[in-house]
Design an enzyme around this catalytic site. Structure first.
Site, PDB file in Angstrom:
ATOM      1  N   ASP A 245      39.760  41.400  55.099  1.00 26.62           N
ATOM      2  CA  ASP A 245      40.799  42.245  54.522  1.00 26.62           C
ATOM      3  C   ASP A 245      40.517  43.922  54.276  1.00 26.62           C
ATOM      4  OD1 ASP A 245      42.769  43.759  52.702  1.00 26.62           O
ATOM      5  OD2 ASP A 245      41.610  43.409  51.437  1.00 26.62           O
TER       6      ASP A 245
ATOM      7  N   PHE B  20      40.415  43.192  42.573  1.00 27.60           N
ATOM      8  CA  PHE B  20      41.037  42.444  41.202  1.00 27.60           C
ATOM      9  C   PHE B  20      40.731  42.920  39.619  1.00 27.60           C
ATOM     10  CE2 PHE B  20      37.231  40.203  42.568  1.00 27.60           C
ATOM     11  CZ  PHE B  20      36.647  40.224  41.896  1.00 27.60           C
ATOM     12  N   GLY B  21      40.682  43.518  39.657  1.00 23.42           N
ATOM     13  CA  GLY B  21      39.740  44.477  38.183  1.00 23.42           C
ATOM     14  C   GLY B  21      39.259  46.378  38.164  1.00 23.42           C
TER      15      GLY B  21
ATOM     16  N   LEU C  86      35.791  54.370  38.026  1.00 25.66           N
ATOM     17  CA  LEU C  86      35.798  55.186  39.535  1.00 25.66           C
ATOM     18  C   LEU C  86      37.162  54.760  40.433  1.00 25.66           C
ATOM     19  CD1 LEU C  86      32.157  53.643  40.400  1.00 25.66           C
ATOM     20  CD2 LEU C  86      32.708  56.100  40.229  1.00 25.66           C
ATOM     21  N   GLY C  87      38.142  53.336  40.435  1.00 26.86           N
ATOM     22  CA  GLY C  87      39.265  53.463  40.814  1.00 26.86           C
ATOM     23  C   GLY C  87      39.179  52.063  40.562  1.00 26.86           C
TER      24      GLY C  87
ATOM     25  N   VAL D 105      37.182  49.102  38.477  1.00 30.86           N
ATOM     26  CA  VAL D 105      35.695  49.636  38.869  1.00 30.86           C
ATOM     27  C   VAL D 105      34.919  50.719  37.794  1.00 30.86           C
ATOM     28  CG1 VAL D 105      34.170  49.473  40.328  1.00 30.86           C
ATOM     29  CG2 VAL D 105      36.086  48.500  40.746  1.00 30.86           C
TER      30      VAL D 105
END
Ligand SMILES: *[C@@H]1O[C@H](CO)[C@@H](O)[C@H](O)[C@H]1NC(C)=O
Ligand SMILES: *[C@@H]1O[C@H](CO)[C@@H](O)[C@H](O)[C@H]1NC(C)=O
Ligand SMILES: *[C@@H]1O[C@H](CO)[C@@H](O)[C@H](O)[C@H]1NC(C)=O
Ligand SMILES: *[C@@H]1O[C@H](CO)[C@@H](O)[C@H](O)[C@H]1NC(C)=O
Ligand SMILES: *[C@@H]1O[C@H](CO)[C@@H](O)[C@H](O)[C@H]1NC(C)=O
Ligand SMILES: *[C@@H]1O[C@H](CO)[C@@H](O)[C@H](O)[C@H]1NC(C)=O
Ligand SMILES: *[C@@H]1O[C@H](CO)[C@@H](O)[C@H](O)[C@H]1NC(C)=O
Ligand SMILES: *[C@@H]1O[C@H](CO)[C@@H](O)[C@H](O)[C@H]1NC(C)=O
Ligand SMILES: *[C@@H]1O[C@H](CO)[C@@H](O)[C@H](O)[C@H]1NC(C)=O
Ligand SMILES: *[C@@H]1O[C@H](CO)[C@@H](O)[C@H](O)[C@H]1NC(C)=O
Ligand SMILES: *[C@@H]1O[C@H](CO)[C@@H](O)[C@H](O)[C@H]1NC(C)=O
Length: 821
Positions: A630, A516-517, A511-512, A519
């Site tokens: 964020d 940090f990794g 998905l994107g 998805v």
């Protein structure tokens, strides 16, 4: 002679007056054989409502006869409240509405409205000022037929939702099929003829929502009483002739309507004169726990808990493996069967928010709780009882003789229900709770002594390690930390389950890229769609963020925060499982010329308000009190109904009750969203989140990214917005994709609030609770904003020494750029 002339004059005046009267009556009345042509309208006496032909807009050219508010035109559109021929539209604009001399109505000499039951000798049709279109005898005030008896999707003040038992008439609301198609859709709101009257929302033959019984002040499944003065909702009327719900605002200047819309939501709206728009103040079903029987039989739905469904005490899940992901549609069953013959069963009292479904319940009017308890014990099928104030019956008792369905819990429940349990289960529950408290005091002692020990150890560690790098958390430790935290109640999922769900982490499922990794989209065996975030194996920084995310998100529950469903730590893999958000992230829609079309003003405003609420929750109302650090468009995910959810808590920090400002040496976050004091000095507080939120508001309004590119100051959204504001050209900021349908005052308010949030000095910026009030209340005063942060970079001379210093710092900031998912 003179008196004769005077008399003649008086007479002519009288005749003249009569003619005038007749003329003005004629505008709301249709006489026999008279026709209303397409293009003509009837207007009620005080010009509140109009009746005539209309089209719905869109591509459809169909013509309908309907009633709408004559003066209220939100965004220039008619608010249609009734449609005569929703099933049989005309295809051309040459139609006419005729009152025949036998008292029936004809549209284009073809279609008939439901006819009056009596034949009238001298009929007239009249549009009344409450929106009712009636047929009556010219010199009688009794209606032979009225449109109020045949509602479409709108209930107006004075209309009845429910039954006339004498004639068998069932007045219900049926949603339009779509925005531009008034033909009957699948959602119906109706008053049901059950033992205890309640309003139900149906989708075809499936119940979607129920109001619950009236408890004397309100319907039990409606959370809050609408706090609008002048609306009198007096509960359902229930007697041998009628069962109906009605509200009455006549005599006030409040304009409200109740509708069922095509998405299956029933809404109460009030007209707000200052904005020129309808404001929805009540809508159901709200998400999840208000959906009918969301949790299966004998379980309680608690929107603030996780998982949201839990079995009643003394019950166990029928299919335990389904529970972790709260898909408990199969419900719960008793641990021990009831023992009816021996009469050894007992009752356990639980205070819940909404009584179980009462459609199969039995009512005993006017008996005491003790008598009720005895009645329940005697009937082998009785499962629970409660007192109830039943409309038309009075205070009495309800006993349930079937499985218990659709129970809901809140933080301050009010309704005591006595659940019948076998003696063995009652005993084990009471012993468990006493064990628990014993355990608690033991635990306290242990905790106190360990805390002291830990403090000592920490002190020594700190002295030793002060200057070395930050402690590296091993995976093993991390796992222990998470598992050891009982409070989290998080579901642990198997690696194999997630492999299967994501099709072996197939590239096509990506998905994107999250903080940090990667998805992935996944589908669990029971069909539930999830988003799976997989921590990159070689990321060390990720471990901190992973832990952050798990500990924060799991403890936070709010409709504007993305929900963590579970996690997996196995081998050297770390994965997080979230609810899947079909509409992706906000930036993907907002900054896309095509997809941006789907974000109309209403939706954008809704998104702004919902994010504000979510942020307020983080800052003030959650038990942790969190600064997100964020907040940005790519961290806002959208669910199927375009409700925004704040995600990615990898950088979040919680702060203590009294601690409001924190300083960090490692500045992380995203360019363009960072407040000046944070970007330049590493100082962060709730006000730095407020700054990011302000940037987000302006981005949502303008559809443009806020870029901080020194060579191109015109791309700097905040500066641009500030200039337009000062030039009085605020509407130029508006994304052209929004089109013409927006409320000018709402846009002005949002820009004003956005600019207040991005002010240079943190102390000038409002806190989120003020922002929520300013957004939600058209009368809340708004301050004039001062210049936004970073403005100085572009507007003052670039060669000044201090600016150089600032720019230098800006360019050396450690940034973790999170690309959208
Ligand atoms: C209405 O029209 C019918 C047929 O044209 C006629 O018989 C009748 O007298 C008319 N009624 C009135 C009140 O004009
Ligand atoms: C209205 O117009 C349509 C086509 O434009 C025509 O077929 C129909 O006969 C007309 N009806 C009347 C009552 O004039
Ligand atoms: C009323 O009059 C219309 C038109 O004249 C006719 O079509 C209809 O059948 C009549 N209805 C009754 C109940 O008499
Ligand atoms: C209505 O008025 C007419 C005369 O105008 C009269 O003959 C008739 O009886 C009245 N009907 C009723 C129901 O009062
Ligand atoms: C609504 O309230 C007004 C004023 O309070 C009253 O006159 C009217 O009869 C009420 N309407 C109904 C249908 O009860
Ligand atoms: C709604 O009302 C219509 C007409 O009275 C009736 O046919 C239908 O069954 C009702 N639907 C429900 C769900 O009560
Ligand atoms: C019961 O309901 C009626 C109206 O439905 C209300 O007037 C009465 O005060 C209620 N009694 C209690 C004890 O709540
Ligand atoms: C009815 O329910 C509401 C909310 O659940 C509660 O605030 C109110 O006190 C209840 N009224 C009575 C009479 O129990
Ligand atoms: C009912 O009572 C009898 C005798 O007291 C006992 O033997 C029996 O097991 C009881 N039944 C249940 C279901 O507890
Ligand atoms: C309710 O019960 C009490 C005593 O049980 C009796 O005095 C009273 O009349 C009853 N009220 C009604 C409305 O039946
Ligand atoms: C016991 O419950 C059944 C429903 O299962 C009901 O029909 C019956 O009337 C109840 N018996 C008594 C004594 O209330």
């Amino acid at each position: 002679m003179i008196s004769f002339i005077v008399m003649v004059q008086l007479l002519t005046q009288l005749v003249f007056l009569l003619v005038i009267c007749n003329y003005s009556i004629a505008t709301d009345t249709l006489n026999p054989n008279q026709s209303l042509q397409d293009g003509q309208i009837l207007v009620s006496a005080k010009a509140t409502f109009a009746l005539g032909f209309f089209s719905t807009g869109g591509s459809s050219k169909n013509r309908y006869v309907g009633i709408w508010y004559n003066k209220l035109r939100p965004e220039g559109q008619k608010t249609i409240v009734w449609v005569a021929n929703r099933r049989s539209p005309l295809s051309a604009t040459n139609g006419s509405l005729v009152l025949n001399d036998n008292g029936t109505l004809t549209i284009s000499s073809m279609m008939f409205l439901p006819m009056p039951s009596v034949t009238l000798s001298n009929p007239v049709a009249q549009l009344l000022d409450d929106g009712n279109f009636v047929i009556r005898d010219a010199n009688s005030s009794e209606f032979a037929w009225q449109s109020f008896d045949y509602p479409t999707d709108t209930l107006l003040s004075g209309m009845k939702l429910g039954w006339d038992l004498r004639t068998g008439l069932n007045r219900n609301l049926t949603a339009w099929r779509s925005y531009d198609d008034p033909s009957p859709g699948s959602y119906v709101l109706s008053m049901d003829l059950e033992v205890i009257p309640q309003v139900n929302l149906w989708s075809g033959s499936t119940k979607k929502w129920r109001s619950g019984p009236w408890n004397g002040t309100m319907y039990s499944n409606i959370e809050t009483q609408p706090s609008i003065n002048g609306i009198v909702i007096s509960g359902p009327v229930s007697n041998k002739d009628d069962v109906y719900h009605m509200y009455n605002t006549s005599g006030t200047n409040i304009v409200t309507r109740m509708t069922v819309d095509q998405s299956g939501m029933f809404k109460d709206s009030v007209w707000i004169e200052s904005t020129g728009m309808w404001n929805t103040f009540l809508y159901y079903p709200k998400r999840e726990c208000w959906e009918y029987s969301r949790c299966g039989a004998n379980s309680v739905c608690d929107p603030d808990a996780w998982p949201i469904c839990r079995c009643l005490p003394g019950y166990k899940s029928k299919t335990p493996q389904e529970w972790p992901l709260a898909d408990a549609s199969s419900g719960c069953e008793r641990l021990t069967a009831l023992d009816c013959k021996n009469m050894s069963d007992g009752f356990m009292t639980i205070t819940i928010a909404a009584l179980p479904e009462t459609s199969n319940a039995i009512i005993y009017p006017n008996i005491s709780l003790n008598e009720c308890s005895a009645k329940c014990l005697k009937n082998c099928s009785c499962t629970a009882y409660a007192t109830a104030n039943i409309s038309g019956v009075g205070i009495g008792c309800v006993i349930w003789v079937s499985e218990l369905i659709d129970m809901r819990m809140t933080s301050n429940p009010t309704q005591d229900v006595f659940f019948r349990l076998a003696a063995a289960d009652l005993a084990s529950i009471s012993s468990k709770s006493s064990k628990k408290s014993q355990f608690k005091s033991m635990a306290l002692i242990i905790i106190f002594s360990t805390v002291a020990l830990i403090f000592l150890m920490l002190f020594f560690c700190w002295r030793r390690k002060r200057m070395t790098h930050k402690a590296f958390i091993t995976y093993h430790q991390l796992e222990k930390d998470i598992r050891g935290n009982d409070e989290l109640e998080l579901t642990q999922l198997q690696w194999s389950t997630l492999m299967e769900a994501t099709n072996n982490f197939a590239e096509t499922n990506i998905l994107g890229k999250g903080g940090f990794g990667l998805v992935y989209k996944g589908k669990l065996a029971e069909g539930r769609e999830v988003a799976v975030k997989r921590l990159s194996k070689n990321s060390t920084q990720g471990v901190d963020e992973f832990k952050n995310e798990v500990t924060f998100i799991a403890k936070l529950q709010h409709r504007s925060l993305v929900r963590l469903l579970g996690y997996c730590i196995q081998r050297d893999e770390k994965l997080l499982v979230y609810e899947y958000m079909p509409n992706g992230s906000l930036d993907a829609l907002l900054f896309d010329k095509e997809k941006g079309m789907h974000l109309d003003w209403q939706t954008r405003f809704h998104i702004i308000v919902a994010i504000a609420r979510g942020l307020l929750y983080l800052h003030q109302d959650s038990r942790l009190r969190i600064i997100h650090r964020d907040l940005k468009a790519s961290n806002i995910l959208l669910d199927i109904e375009m409700n925004p959810k704040i995600s990615d808590f990898g950088l979040a920090r919680n702060f203590g009750e009294h601690e409001t400002i924190t300083k960090t040496r490692k500045v992380v976050g995203t360019y363009g969203y960072m407040a000046p004091e944070y970007a330049l000095d590493g100082v962060f507080s709730v006000k730095s989140d407020v700054f990011s939120f302000g940037v987000l508001i302006l981005e949502i309004i303008s559809g443009q990214r806020n870029r901080v590119v020194l060579s191109q100051p015109n791309l700097y959204l905040l500066g641009n917005a500030w200039s337009l504001w000062n030039e009085g050209k605020v509407l130029d900021l508006l994304d052209p994709l929004i089109g013409n349908l927006f409320s000018v005052s709402q846009v002005m308010r949002c820009v004003n609030i956005g600019l207040l949030c991005v002010q240079e000095k943190a102390e000038d910026r409002p806190i989120m609770s003020s922002v929520v009030i300013m957004l939600g209340n058209d009368d809340a005063p708004l301050a004039m904003p001062k210049a936004p942060g970073f403005k100085g970079i572009f507007s003052t001379k670039h060669d000044s020494a201090s600016d150089h210093a600032h720019l230098y710092t800006l360019n050396n900031i450690t940034l973790t750029e999170h690309t959208g998912r």
